[in-house]
Enzyme design. Structure first.
Site, short mmCIF file in Angstrom:
data_model
loop_
_atom_site.label_atom_id
_atom_site.label_comp_id
_atom_site.label_asym_id
_atom_site.label_seq_id
_atom_site.Cartn_x
_atom_site.Cartn_y
_atom_site.Cartn_z
N ARG A 72 0.85 -1.20 0.00
CA ARG A 72 0.00 0.00 0.00
C ARG A 72 0.88 1.25 0.00
NH1 ARG A 72 -1.73 1.12 4.81
NH2 ARG A 72 -2.83 -0.84 5.13
N TYR A 124 -14.44 19.96 -13.88
CA TYR A 124 -14.98 18.63 -14.21
C TYR A 124 -16.20 18.33 -13.32
CZ TYR A 124 -14.92 13.49 -14.58
OH TYR A 124 -15.24 12.18 -14.76
N ASP A 196 -5.75 21.06 -12.02
CA ASP A 196 -6.08 19.84 -12.77
C ASP A 196 -5.51 20.02 -14.19
OD1 ASP A 196 -7.24 17.82 -14.30
OD2 ASP A 196 -9.20 17.97 -13.34
N LYS A 221 -6.83 9.49 -18.84
CA LYS A 221 -6.99 10.21 -20.09
C LYS A 221 -5.68 10.22 -20.88
CE LYS A 221 -10.99 10.81 -18.15
NZ LYS A 221 -11.29 11.96 -17.32
C1 PLP Z 1 -11.83 12.26 -16.08
C2 PLP Z 1 -11.44 13.49 -15.39
C3 PLP Z 1 -11.30 13.53 -14.00
C4 PLP Z 1 -11.64 12.33 -13.13
O1 PLP Z 1 -10.73 11.29 -13.28
P1 PLP Z 1 -11.13 9.73 -13.16
O2 PLP Z 1 -9.87 9.04 -13.53
O3 PLP Z 1 -12.25 9.48 -14.11
O4 PLP Z 1 -11.53 9.50 -11.75
C5 PLP Z 1 -10.88 14.71 -13.42
N1 PLP Z 1 -10.63 15.81 -14.15
C6 PLP Z 1 -10.76 15.82 -15.49
C7 PLP Z 1 -10.46 17.06 -16.24
C8 PLP Z 1 -11.17 14.67 -16.14
O5 PLP Z 1 -11.31 14.70 -17.48
#
Ligand code: PLP
Length: 405
Positions: A72, A124, A196, A221
């Site tokens: 972990r 998001y 982000d 992504k």
């Molecule tokens: C998809 C996404 C998230 C969330 O991430 P997950 O891996 O789906 O939990 C956060 N911010 C943005 C800009 C995203 O496109």
């Protein structure tokens, strides 16, 4: 720089995967993407980081071990990914999580009841949901502001504000926020700037260099890029902040399995190459759509009429493959989404394949209608994640799907 290649096997076998070596920092982004944070395996010399499928590590005596006790806390495959992305972001410490939202949830555990957070109103949908449906009940309070205007952000800061959280470009409206201006405001209020960077990736945007304290990703992504895992990752520069995040990571345990970390590590090797192609396709498709639909229907920061085109050109080194079309009615959006053949109708973005979706009911389905109205998101909008297929095939697909619209 050249003298630091080829990389040799670490002679010090204690925690061979946990250090950032000087030669990890050698070379440009493409070289770092492929090599940084990774050493040949000390046991066999295997050039690819092995998949360490283990939950625990054998110890020689009480307190005598190779730096690994329980998976972990640390896993060598995960650490290679953490260091690789940390180096790409220009940071010093990376922390991988089981999803982007798990990453943000862990970051938010830096705060405590009574703390106030200022958040971009265009973030998001899942970020808004985590704050509004869950973290609000733990005594954190949130103010959502239009981060286009630094003055509005400054006005929202209070003596209890501990963090300023922004996303740029935003999803799906492709609005940009001036990160250097946000950093000034956050510093003035001794708040952390949390960015982000999922859409731009470190290939096109380096928030830590513009003053951010924490940059985080949904590695699901672009970082992984192949739509075959879920993950998140946070990067910081400061050691003290890193210690606090390592404590949260180990104590709360929202970690990814080693296979997902391994997939993402494979993904980052081609991140610069993929981003170059996403950007080329995005520019070609944006230019074609502008001709086909006109300025008021195409939202892409790479186009000169986009309100933040100048900021995008200054703050980012590429525009990428994300854009939104305003087809004005939900019937037009439905027609378009049912007709595409190369683009697929699906949640998510950033993979090699092109995807499209309906943000109003999908990514932003959990955002209240009045907030969607206020941010300018309507049900005639469709979002495109332009993949790395041949641009002419993508354009032909869009041409067919837009017939009569
Ligand atoms: C998809 C996404 C998230 C969330 O991430 P997950 O891996 O789906 O939990 C956060 N911010 C943005 C800009 C995203 O496109």
């Amino acid at each position: 720089m050249r003298s630091s290649f080829p990389r040799t096997i670490a002679s010090d076998h204690t925690e061979p995967m946990t250090r950032i070596y000087d030669d990890d920092l050698a070379g440009g982004m493409a070289t770092r993407a492929i090599h940084a944070g990774q050493r040949p395996d000390p046991v066999s010399g295997a050039i690819m980081t092995p998949l360490y499928l283990t939950s625990t590590y054998v110890q020689e005596s009480i307190g005598v071990n190779k730096g690994y006790e329980y998976a972990r806390g640390k896993n060598p495959t995960r650490q290679a990914l953490e260091r690789n992305v940390a180096i790409l972001e220009g940071g010093r410490h990376g922390f991988a999580f089981g999803s982007g939202m798990g990453c943000l949830d862990s970051i938010m555990k830096l705060f405590r009841a009574g703390d106030h957070i200022v958040c971009g109103e265009n973030v998001y949908g899942g970020t808004f949901r985590l704050f509004d449906k869950i973290l609000r009940h733990f005594g954190l309070s949130f103010t959502y502001v239009d981060t286009d205007d630094p003055q509005r952000v400054a006005d929202a800061m209070t003596p209890a504000t501990r963090a300023l959280l922004v996303e740029t470009p935003t999803n799906p409206l492709m609005r940009l926020t001036d990160l250097a201006a946000m950093s000034d405001i956050a510093k003035r209020h001794q708040a952390l700037l949390i960015v982000d960077n999922t859409f731009a990736t470190p290939i096109f945007q380096r928030p830590l260099e513009l003053g951010a304290d924490i940059v985080w990703h949904s590695t699901t992504k672009y970082i992984n890029g192949h739509s075959d895992m879920i993950g998140g990752l946070a990067v910081v520069l400061e050691d003290e902040l890193a210690d606090r995040l390592q404590l949260i990571l180990n104590a709360a345990g929202a970690v990814p399995g080693p296979f997902d970390a391994w997939l993402a590590l494979r993904g980052t090797k081609t991140l610069p190459l993929r981003m170059k192609q996403h950007d080329l396709n995005g520019r070609a498709i944006g230019a074609w759509l502008l001709q086909r639909l006109g300025e008021d229907r195409v939202i892409y920061p790479g186009l000169a009429h986009h309100p933040h085109h100048a900021l995008a050109s200054r703050q980012m080194s590429g525009f990428g493959g994300m854009m939104t079309l305003d087809l004005k009615t939900i019937d037009n959006a439905r027609k378009f989404l049912e007709r595409v053949r190369v683009f697929s109708l699906a949640e998510s973005l950033g993979g090699v394949e092109s995807l499209t979706n309906h943000p109003y009911t999908m990514t932003h389905g959990s955002v209240p209608a009045d907030i969607k109205d206020a941010m300018g998101l309507n049900d005639g909008m469709v979002r495109l994640s332009c993949g790395i297929e041949d641009a002419e095939d993508l354009i032909a697909d869009l041409d067919g799907a837009l017939e009569g619209i």
